[in-house]
Design an enzyme around this catalytic site. Structure first.
Site, PDB file in Angstrom:
ATOM      1  N   HIS A  59      21.966   9.701 -18.357  1.00 26.73           N
ATOM      2  CA  HIS A  59      21.676   9.365 -19.750  1.00 26.73           C
ATOM      3  C   HIS A  59      22.637   8.271 -20.203  1.00 26.73           C
ATOM      4  CE1 HIS A  59      24.925  12.293 -19.929  1.00 26.73           C
ATOM      5  NE2 HIS A  59      25.156  12.029 -21.198  1.00 26.73           N
ATOM      6  N   HIS A  61      25.689   7.510 -21.837  1.00 26.94           N
ATOM      7  CA  HIS A  61      26.867   8.345 -22.098  1.00 26.94           C
ATOM      8  C   HIS A  61      27.573   7.925 -23.377  1.00 26.94           C
ATOM      9  CE1 HIS A  61      26.369   9.725 -17.998  1.00 26.94           C
ATOM     10  NE2 HIS A  61      26.241   8.471 -17.625  1.00 26.94           N
ATOM     11  N   ASP A  63      30.851   9.204 -23.928  1.00 21.31           N
ATOM     12  CA  ASP A  63      32.278   9.535 -23.757  1.00 21.31           C
ATOM     13  C   ASP A  63      32.970   8.699 -22.684  1.00 21.31           C
ATOM     14  OD1 ASP A  63      30.862  10.583 -21.704  1.00 21.31           O
ATOM     15  OD2 ASP A  63      31.838  12.541 -21.724  1.00 21.31           O
ATOM     16  N   HIS A  64      32.221   7.851 -22.018  1.00 21.70           N
ATOM     17  CA  HIS A  64      32.835   6.946 -21.043  1.00 21.70           C
ATOM     18  C   HIS A  64      31.864   5.794 -20.831  1.00 21.70           C
ATOM     19  CE1 HIS A  64      30.176   9.289 -18.412  1.00 21.70           C
ATOM     20  NE2 HIS A  64      30.111   8.193 -17.684  1.00 21.70           N
ATOM     21  N   HIS A 114      20.217  17.072 -24.877  1.00 22.97           N
ATOM     22  CA  HIS A 114      21.559  16.548 -25.148  1.00 22.97           C
ATOM     23  C   HIS A 114      21.398  15.152 -25.758  1.00 22.97           C
ATOM     24  CE1 HIS A 114      25.625  15.151 -24.762  1.00 22.97           C
ATOM     25  NE2 HIS A 114      25.313  14.261 -23.848  1.00 22.97           N
ATOM     26  N   ASP A 131      24.393  16.147 -18.669  1.00 20.47           N
ATOM     27  CA  ASP A 131      24.940  16.987 -19.729  1.00 20.47           C
ATOM     28  C   ASP A 131      23.906  17.973 -20.265  1.00 20.47           C
ATOM     29  OD1 ASP A 131      26.955  15.245 -19.269  1.00 20.47           O
ATOM     30  OD2 ASP A 131      27.281  14.698 -21.359  1.00 20.47           O
ATOM     31  N   HIS A 172      29.816  16.936 -16.299  1.00 19.21           N
ATOM     32  CA  HIS A 172      31.199  17.125 -16.731  1.00 19.21           C
ATOM     33  C   HIS A 172      31.614  18.556 -16.431  1.00 19.21           C
ATOM     34  CE1 HIS A 172      31.308  13.471 -19.186  1.00 19.21           C
ATOM     35  NE2 HIS A 172      30.141  13.818 -19.681  1.00 19.21           N
TER      36      HIS A 172
END
Lengths: 229, 229
Positions: A59, A61, A63-64, A114, A131, A172
């Site tokens: 997907h 992302h 967070d990074h 998500h 996720d 994660h």
């Protein structure tokens, strides 16, 4: 025709990256590579004598930043994402579409919730769930068109229909788990076992989490495959 | 008689713990469990319906405290270490000694050098190398009777004599690697590939690393299986 498999971790964002390769042909794929780890990952591909064919994104992302664009530039790999995902991808895949990795088949599974573009990828008794499904947890659903009802259905109607012994490799982990199985998550995931759709929706809507630290930066960059726009 | 295998990570100390179990009999072993993770590990054993038979220590650790004593107390497991290792262990094993885990056999391999009590454990095409052999690295040799010559011989005369496709599971990793193979380390580990014994000794003796933060606390506690003396 053995499948080479390697799990890699980015400690900063607690992200797992997965290397898959057909040992006969040397064709390789990376699932969710992280920009800051591209040197490590390119060195590993080189040492193992592999040619990167695909970068598979579960997907966009938050967070990074992905290494997809950089790896495409360096190796000629095709970047793959959902049709609702990064516009920069070379190939947009939908539910049930397959990619050939040497003699092996990677099947994309649409598992939105998500985010609306979330995909899982299944190959050889393993599933990379991004996720959507985490070990004893799930992704959150409060940004990027997240939808707890969609996530509930993705988990129950797609992922939990895989064989119980399918190994789950999450996008994660924050507790030190590296994998699980579909059967184990069916029985022991506190967001799954015994939870009705309404209970799940109430739980997810009530999480009240702070936004991911890199949301504002990561989403637009990842829509451009991690390359500066 | 399948072997259940699970890799677990302690982020604080970058330590890997390994869960092994015979799925038929439910007999389980944990390699190098970490005190702070005992709740997670006991919950996992419970969820998977396993009985902990052995806690296997690769050595007396200097960077974290073992959960061995606490797990013994809670489960009745036997703690296993080298004869040169923790005096508290229920069973002291030497090179080539085997432990039965249901239908599976765990073989202890003496691999001193990082410490004089270092053991590796081999089972079913996998080897748990503790701090002797790391992915693209090795343990250090500057405390606890460490000896670079002994480590060189442990690597070359014990570990690298295992089949090339043996999967290497290290005691720690700091770069996000989770595993490797013997063949890969033979070819690509910069402390191994093309290094003579003299070069290896000079390299290890010249590392000049700061002492592990928890050395003074961890060593005496680990000699008592992590239980306060």
């Amino acid at each position: 025709m053995a499948l080479l498999f390697r799990q890699l971790f980015d400690r900063e964002s607690s992200t797992y990256t997965y290397l898959l390769a057909d040992t006969e042909t040397g064709d390789a794929a990376l699932v969710d590579p992280v920009l800051e780890q591209h040197t490590r990952d390119l060195a590993l591909l080189d040492e193992l004598g592999l040619r990167l064919r695909f970068v598979l994104e579960t997907h966009v992302h938050a967070d990074h930043v992905t290494a997809a664009g950089l790896l495409r530039e360096r190796t000629g790999a095709r970047t793959v994402a959902s049709a609702r995902g990064a516009p920069c991808a070379d190939q947009h895949v939908g539910h049930g579409e397959v990619l050939r990795l040497g003699a092996h088949t990677i099947t994309a599974l649409a598992t939105p919730g998500h985010t609306d573009d979330s995909l899982s990828y299944a190959i050889d008794g393993m599933v990379f769930t991004g996720d959507a499904l985490l070990v004893r947890g799930t992704g959150r659903t409060d940004f990027q068109n997240g939808d707890p009802r969609a996530l509930y259905r993705s988990i129950h109607e797609v992922l939990l229909r895989l064989p119980d012994d399918t190994v789950v490799y999450p996008g994660h982990d924050y507790k030190g788990f590296t994998s699980s199985t579909i059967g184990e998550e069916r029985r022991h995931n506190p967001r799954v076992a015994g939870k009705t759709e309404e209970e799940f929706v109430a739980l997810l809507n009530g999480l009240d989490l702070p936004p991911p630290k890199r949301l504002a930066e990561a989403v637009p960059r990842n829509r451009a495959c991690g390359v500066e726009a």
